[in-house]
Design a protein around this motif. Sequence first.
Motif, PDB file in Angstrom:
ATOM      1  N   ALA A 173       1.915  -7.655   3.218  1.00 30.35           N
ATOM      2  CA  ALA A 173       1.166  -6.702   4.072  1.00 30.35           C
ATOM      3  C   ALA A 173       1.294  -5.078   3.495  1.00 30.35           C
ATOM      4  O   ALA A 173       0.207  -4.335   3.657  1.00 30.35           O
ATOM      5  N   LEU A 174       2.106  -4.924   2.407  1.00 33.66           N
ATOM      6  CA  LEU A 174       2.149  -3.556   1.860  1.00 33.66           C
ATOM      7  C   LEU A 174       1.005  -3.582   0.844  1.00 33.66           C
ATOM      8  O   LEU A 174       0.179  -2.384   0.895  1.00 33.66           O
ATOM      9  N   PHE A 175       0.527  -4.488   0.176  1.00 31.07           N
ATOM     10  CA  PHE A 175      -0.745  -4.495  -0.546  1.00 31.07           C
ATOM     11  C   PHE A 175      -1.889  -4.488   0.274  1.00 31.07           C
ATOM     12  O   PHE A 175      -2.516  -3.931  -0.015  1.00 31.07           O
ATOM     13  N   MET A 176      -1.833  -4.878   1.368  1.00 33.83           N
ATOM     14  CA  MET A 176      -3.092  -4.905   2.380  1.00 33.83           C
ATOM     15  C   MET A 176      -3.271  -3.540   2.801  1.00 33.83           C
ATOM     16  O   MET A 176      -4.408  -3.107   2.734  1.00 33.83           O
ATOM     17  N   ALA A 177      -2.143  -2.746   2.985  1.00 31.27           N
ATOM     18  CA  ALA A 177      -2.080  -1.450   3.557  1.00 31.27           C
ATOM     19  C   ALA A 177      -2.912  -0.569   2.729  1.00 31.27           C
ATOM     20  O   ALA A 177      -3.554   0.407   3.070  1.00 31.27           O
ATOM     21  N   PHE A 178      -2.700  -0.579   1.335  1.00 31.92           N
ATOM     22  CA  PHE A 178      -3.666   0.298   0.466  1.00 31.92           C
ATOM     23  C   PHE A 178      -4.974  -0.009   0.495  1.00 31.92           C
ATOM     24  O   PHE A 178      -5.688   0.964  -0.133  1.00 31.92           O
ATOM     25  N   THR A 179      -5.587  -0.847   1.023  1.00 27.33           N
ATOM     26  CA  THR A 179      -7.059  -0.969   1.148  1.00 27.33           C
ATOM     27  C   THR A 179      -7.573   0.028   2.179  1.00 27.33           C
ATOM     28  O   THR A 179      -8.880   0.161   2.231  1.00 27.33           O
ATOM     29  N   GLY A 180      -6.762   0.387   3.201  1.00 24.73           N
ATOM     30  CA  GLY A 180      -7.474   1.680   4.061  1.00 24.73           C
ATOM     31  C   GLY A 180      -8.477   1.004   4.894  1.00 24.73           C
ATOM     32  O   GLY A 180      -8.044  -0.142   5.511  1.00 24.73           O
ATOM     33  N   GLN A 181      -9.612   1.496   5.321  1.00 32.40           N
ATOM     34  CA  GLN A 181     -10.487   1.125   6.006  1.00 32.40           C
ATOM     35  C   GLN A 181     -11.839   0.609   5.429  1.00 32.40           C
ATOM     36  O   GLN A 181     -12.853   0.384   6.095  1.00 32.40           O
ATOM     37  N   PHE A 222     -12.032  -2.937   4.299  1.00 33.28           N
ATOM     38  CA  PHE A 222     -12.335  -4.270   4.781  1.00 33.28           C
ATOM     39  C   PHE A 222     -12.033  -4.331   6.190  1.00 33.28           C
ATOM     40  O   PHE A 222     -10.914  -4.401   6.561  1.00 33.28           O
ATOM     41  N   ALA A 223     -13.204  -4.237   6.925  1.00 30.18           N
ATOM     42  CA  ALA A 223     -12.997  -4.050   8.647  1.00 30.18           C
ATOM     43  C   ALA A 223     -13.543  -5.489   9.097  1.00 30.18           C
ATOM     44  O   ALA A 223     -14.463  -6.084   8.705  1.00 30.18           O
ATOM     45  N   PHE A 224     -12.806  -6.101  10.118  1.00 32.59           N
ATOM     46  CA  PHE A 224     -13.166  -7.265  10.883  1.00 32.59           C
ATOM     47  C   PHE A 224     -12.570  -7.277  12.219  1.00 32.59           C
ATOM     48  O   PHE A 224     -11.463  -6.718  12.580  1.00 32.59           O
ATOM     49  N   GLY A 225     -13.479  -7.447  13.131  1.00 31.82           N
ATOM     50  CA  GLY A 225     -13.089  -7.387  14.413  1.00 31.82           C
ATOM     51  C   GLY A 225     -12.520  -6.203  15.018  1.00 31.82           C
ATOM     52  O   GLY A 225     -11.627  -6.398  16.067  1.00 31.82           O
ATOM     53  N   GLY A 226     -12.885  -5.068  14.611  1.00 28.72           N
ATOM     54  CA  GLY A 226     -12.376  -4.083  15.165  1.00 28.72           C
ATOM     55  C   GLY A 226     -11.478  -3.527  14.362  1.00 28.72           C
ATOM     56  O   GLY A 226     -10.831  -2.373  14.712  1.00 28.72           O
ATOM     57  N   PHE A 227     -10.561  -4.121  13.560  1.00 26.68           N
ATOM     58  CA  PHE A 227      -9.478  -3.819  12.859  1.00 26.68           C
ATOM     59  C   PHE A 227      -9.639  -3.981  11.350  1.00 26.68           C
ATOM     60  O   PHE A 227     -10.599  -4.745  10.685  1.00 26.68           O
ATOM     61  N   SER A 228      -9.168  -3.161  10.629  1.00 23.69           N
ATOM     62  CA  SER A 228      -9.403  -3.023   9.117  1.00 23.69           C
ATOM     63  C   SER A 228      -8.006  -3.937   8.574  1.00 23.69           C
ATOM     64  O   SER A 228      -7.083  -4.131   9.206  1.00 23.69           O
ATOM     65  N   LEU A 229      -8.213  -4.411   7.354  1.00 24.62           N
ATOM     66  CA  LEU A 229      -7.219  -4.991   6.727  1.00 24.62           C
ATOM     67  C   LEU A 229      -6.082  -4.079   6.508  1.00 24.62           C
ATOM     68  O   LEU A 229      -4.990  -4.451   6.117  1.00 24.62           O
ATOM     69  N   GLY A 230      -6.516  -2.805   5.922  1.00 26.38           N
ATOM     70  CA  GLY A 230      -5.412  -1.672   5.785  1.00 26.38           C
ATOM     71  C   GLY A 230      -4.662  -1.628   7.100  1.00 26.38           C
ATOM     72  O   GLY A 230      -3.192  -1.432   7.003  1.00 26.38           O
ATOM     73  N   TYR A 231      -5.361  -1.304   8.112  1.00 18.29           N
ATOM     74  CA  TYR A 231      -4.556  -1.049   9.594  1.00 18.29           C
ATOM     75  C   TYR A 231      -3.535  -2.415   9.723  1.00 18.29           C
ATOM     76  O   TYR A 231      -2.496  -2.233  10.232  1.00 18.29           O
ATOM     77  N   PRO A 267       2.683  -0.872  -8.029  1.00 17.89           N
ATOM     78  CA  PRO A 267       1.899  -0.454  -9.002  1.00 17.89           C
ATOM     79  C   PRO A 267       0.298  -1.185  -8.941  1.00 17.89           C
ATOM     80  O   PRO A 267      -0.430  -0.428  -8.937  1.00 17.89           O
ATOM     81  N   LEU A 268       0.138  -2.457  -8.466  1.00 16.72           N
ATOM     82  CA  LEU A 268      -0.858  -3.068  -8.387  1.00 16.72           C
ATOM     83  C   LEU A 268      -1.580  -2.708  -7.023  1.00 16.72           C
ATOM     84  O   LEU A 268      -2.827  -2.553  -7.213  1.00 16.72           O
ATOM     85  N   ALA A 269      -0.916  -2.302  -6.172  1.00 17.73           N
ATOM     86  CA  ALA A 269      -1.690  -1.904  -4.999  1.00 17.73           C
ATOM     87  C   ALA A 269      -2.277  -0.411  -5.234  1.00 17.73           C
ATOM     88  O   ALA A 269      -3.147  -0.075  -4.760  1.00 17.73           O
ATOM     89  N   LEU A 270      -1.597   0.409  -5.959  1.00 20.69           N
ATOM     90  CA  LEU A 270      -2.002   1.543  -6.510  1.00 20.69           C
ATOM     91  C   LEU A 270      -3.401   1.582  -7.256  1.00 20.69           C
ATOM     92  O   LEU A 270      -4.424   2.333  -7.068  1.00 20.69           O
ATOM     93  N   LEU A 271      -3.500   0.494  -8.218  1.00 19.31           N
ATOM     94  CA  LEU A 271      -4.693   0.133  -8.941  1.00 19.31           C
ATOM     95  C   LEU A 271      -5.875  -0.190  -8.001  1.00 19.31           C
ATOM     96  O   LEU A 271      -6.958   0.103  -8.147  1.00 19.31           O
ATOM     97  N   VAL A 272      -5.603  -1.081  -6.868  1.00 17.40           N
ATOM     98  CA  VAL A 272      -6.541  -1.350  -5.858  1.00 17.40           C
ATOM     99  C   VAL A 272      -6.975  -0.109  -5.241  1.00 17.40           C
ATOM    100  O   VAL A 272      -8.278  -0.032  -5.005  1.00 17.40           O
ATOM    101  N   HIS A 273      -6.014   0.926  -4.952  1.00 26.00           N
ATOM    102  CA  HIS A 273      -6.358   2.102  -4.334  1.00 26.00           C
ATOM    103  C   HIS A 273      -7.444   2.989  -5.021  1.00 26.00           C
ATOM    104  O   HIS A 273      -8.247   3.557  -4.605  1.00 26.00           O
ATOM    105  N   ILE A 274      -7.176   2.965  -6.384  1.00 21.87           N
ATOM    106  CA  ILE A 274      -8.099   3.686  -7.465  1.00 21.87           C
ATOM    107  C   ILE A 274      -9.356   3.202  -7.255  1.00 21.87           C
ATOM    108  O   ILE A 274     -10.376   3.734  -7.083  1.00 21.87           O
ATOM    109  N   ARG A 275      -9.606   1.674  -7.509  1.00 18.89           N
ATOM    110  CA  ARG A 275     -10.828   1.186  -7.181  1.00 18.89           C
ATOM    111  C   ARG A 275     -11.691   1.430  -5.964  1.00 18.89           C
ATOM    112  O   ARG A 275     -12.964   1.613  -5.929  1.00 18.89           O
ATOM    113  N   LEU A 276     -10.772   1.149  -4.644  1.00 21.69           N
ATOM    114  CA  LEU A 276     -11.586   1.353  -3.564  1.00 21.69           C
ATOM    115  C   LEU A 276     -11.840   2.935  -3.172  1.00 21.69           C
ATOM    116  O   LEU A 276     -12.756   2.895  -2.143  1.00 21.69           O
ATOM    117  N   ASN A 277     -11.339   3.830  -3.708  1.00 26.22           N
ATOM    118  CA  ASN A 277     -11.855   5.306  -3.391  1.00 26.22           C
ATOM    119  C   ASN A 277     -12.470   5.804  -4.661  1.00 26.22           C
ATOM    120  O   ASN A 277     -12.260   6.979  -4.727  1.00 26.22           O
TER     121      ASN A 277
END
Length: 293
Positions: A72-80, A82-91, A133-143
Amino acid sequence: MKTFFTRTASALVFVAIMLGGILWSPFTFFLLFFLVSFFALQEFFKLMRLIDPDYAGITSWHKYGILIGSCALFMAFTGQHFAFGGFSLGYLGWCIAVIFMLVLPIGEILLSPGFSLKNIGYSALGLVYVTLPLALLVHIRLNDAAIHFTAINIGTGPGWLIPLLLIAFIWINDTMAYIVGSLIGRTPFFPAISPKKTTEGSVGGMILAIAAAGVYGHYWGQHLLALQHWLALAGIAAFFGTAGDLLESKLKRMAGVKDSGRIMPGHGGFLDRFDSLLLAAPFAWIYVQFFML
């Protein structure tokens, strides 16, 4: 000879999977490191059980709850992104993470026959050491759209560039440290943790990694990153990557094992492959936030 071919084949497969996941799309990047985080965290908990047998006695509620919380923590760092059905994976990730932080400790107190703050501390350490740390790496990639890639702050570079450079610089540092250490290494670096490492090799690897980044950045890479960014990222990867390798070596020595796992024939487990990145990624993220946004 058989061992050599096994190591080579597994290394080629590893490189192919890594490049495919990093370069194909933002989602494959997320999925790649999501899986790395999931399995590396389990290896970390295995080391903790060997270091402190009390941790082996945690309840199933605790064991599986911490894995769900990590996901869940890892998904949270994706932000907005990856969205589906009105909800984002980050939310969705933040919602599950908050529930996890509230419910898991309460359940642990009620269900565990011998409640231990120490065991909760080990689990929290796993989230900080592996997942974050790996979630922060994804955050860099997606932003990447917010990052000023070029020297004159125009346009954006590919989102995978900074994570890929970190991995490349870590590899260059490790390779050069091994070569320099083999040729002129005499002084043990941290003999109690990693007897084969030498001061000459470690320092030489760092210098050559930064030098390689400087040469490439000056002659071919300034359309992507300003030269100071090439040098800084190489320095972060070399210094903190070396520290990350020593940290995992210390954990394995305390646990009495040679490798953290056996996912790669001849190369060990996930922690063995990504130990340097786990410590370098947070400092790269901090650098990006302060100097590249």
